[in-house]
Design a protein around this motif. Structure first.
Motif, PDB file in Angstrom:
ATOM      1  N   VAL A  86       6.364   2.528  -7.194  1.00 19.77           N
ATOM      2  CA  VAL A  86       5.131   2.073  -8.053  1.00 19.77           C
ATOM      3  C   VAL A  86       3.982   2.853  -7.749  1.00 19.77           C
ATOM      4  O   VAL A  86       3.361   3.312  -6.950  1.00 19.77           O
ATOM      5  N   LEU A  87       3.394   3.313  -9.044  1.00 18.09           N
ATOM      6  CA  LEU A  87       2.158   4.286  -9.217  1.00 18.09           C
ATOM      7  C   LEU A  87       1.134   3.578  -9.485  1.00 18.09           C
ATOM      8  O   LEU A  87       0.133   3.847  -8.965  1.00 18.09           O
ATOM      9  N   ASN A 121       7.144   6.010 -10.881  1.00 15.88           N
ATOM     10  CA  ASN A 121       7.752   7.547 -10.939  1.00 15.88           C
ATOM     11  C   ASN A 121       9.152   7.724 -11.018  1.00 15.88           C
ATOM     12  O   ASN A 121       9.857   6.533 -11.060  1.00 15.88           O
ATOM     13  N   THR A 122       9.605   8.874 -10.933  1.00 15.99           N
ATOM     14  CA  THR A 122      10.934   9.143 -10.938  1.00 15.99           C
ATOM     15  C   THR A 122      12.052   8.428  -9.917  1.00 15.99           C
ATOM     16  O   THR A 122      13.068   8.297 -10.156  1.00 15.99           O
ATOM     17  N   ASP A 166      12.953  -7.291  -7.109  1.00 13.14           N
ATOM     18  CA  ASP A 166      11.689  -6.504  -6.252  1.00 13.14           C
ATOM     19  C   ASP A 166      10.562  -6.210  -7.113  1.00 13.14           C
ATOM     20  O   ASP A 166       9.565  -6.288  -6.581  1.00 13.14           O
ATOM     21  N   GLY A 167      10.602  -6.247  -8.662  1.00 11.06           N
ATOM     22  CA  GLY A 167       9.435  -6.326  -9.408  1.00 11.06           C
ATOM     23  C   GLY A 167       8.805  -7.608  -9.368  1.00 11.06           C
ATOM     24  O   GLY A 167       7.421  -7.872  -9.071  1.00 11.06           O
ATOM     25  N   GLU A 208       0.923  -1.137   0.107  1.00 16.69           N
ATOM     26  CA  GLU A 208       0.155  -0.199   0.099  1.00 16.69           C
ATOM     27  C   GLU A 208       0.792   1.258  -0.019  1.00 16.69           C
ATOM     28  O   GLU A 208       0.429   2.485  -0.693  1.00 16.69           O
ATOM     29  N   ASP A 209       1.996   1.308   0.878  1.00 22.99           N
ATOM     30  CA  ASP A 209       2.826   2.338   1.049  1.00 22.99           C
ATOM     31  C   ASP A 209       3.817   2.276  -0.561  1.00 22.99           C
ATOM     32  O   ASP A 209       3.858   1.061  -1.111  1.00 22.99           O
ATOM     33  N   ARG A 210       4.046   3.405  -1.244  1.00 22.12           N
ATOM     34  CA  ARG A 210       4.873   3.361  -2.537  1.00 22.12           C
ATOM     35  C   ARG A 210       5.881   2.304  -2.367  1.00 22.12           C
ATOM     36  O   ARG A 210       6.740   2.622  -1.798  1.00 22.12           O
TER      37      ARG A 210
END
Length: 165
Positions: A141-142, A136-137, A113-114, A103-105
């Motif tokens: 994960v967005l 994002n930069t 990791d992916g 839930e946290d980015r």
């Protein structure tokens, strides 16, 4: 009721699933004992432990039970709609809890990791799924999106399908 049917009330109290959970923790119980606690009661002809065993035998364990429909679960003798709803609810809570850490980015620094990010959700899929993770930069994960569901072992996706979202 046959003489060989052992009802839960006939089991010594220190050996009953609820009491063992209180005394030793949930990790000390087997899958059928945890299911018996969720089911709460058996039937006139079956103890709750026998009912839980029947459920696990029918679905060959938790792997198939986690995807069972309400109709499939209620087709088991002794399991009505109320018990089936309790089981489905407990499984959904477990699924949601397993995904809480994301839930946290979530930051992806490596292919591993992916893979870890999508592993729990994709582990038991029966077809190829092409899933994109949009970052994002800061590599957080967005968004996660399944772009294509393929066959048993192939998934064909055009690059424009990946870039479009």
């Amino acid at each position: 009721m046959s003489k060989e049917t052992l009802m839960i009330r006939d089991v010594p109290s220190e050996e009953r699933p609820r009491e063992r959970l209180v005394a030793n923790g949930a990790a000390s119980l087997s899958n059928h004992e945890l299911l018996a606690i969720i089911l709460r009661t058996g039937t006139r002809d079956s103890s709750v432990l026998q009912l839980a065993n029947r459920l696990l035998q029918t679905f060959e364990g938790l792997r198939l039970l986690k995807d069972a429909s309400l109709q499939e679960i209620t087709s088991i003798k002794g399991i009505g709609e109320a018990k089936a709803v309790q089981i489905i609810s407990a499984l959904e809570l477990g699924r949601r809890i397993s995904q809480l850490k994301f839930e946290d980015r979530y930051v992806i620094r490596s292919p591993e990791d992916g893979a870890n990010y999508v592993m729990e959700e994709m582990r038991f899929l029966t077809q190829e799924h092409f899933v994109c993770l949009y970052l994002n930069t800061k590599n957080q994960v967005l968004h996660k999106q399944t772009l294509f569901i393929g066959s048993l072992n192939t998934s064909i996706v055009h690059p424009r399908e990946v870039v479009r979202p």
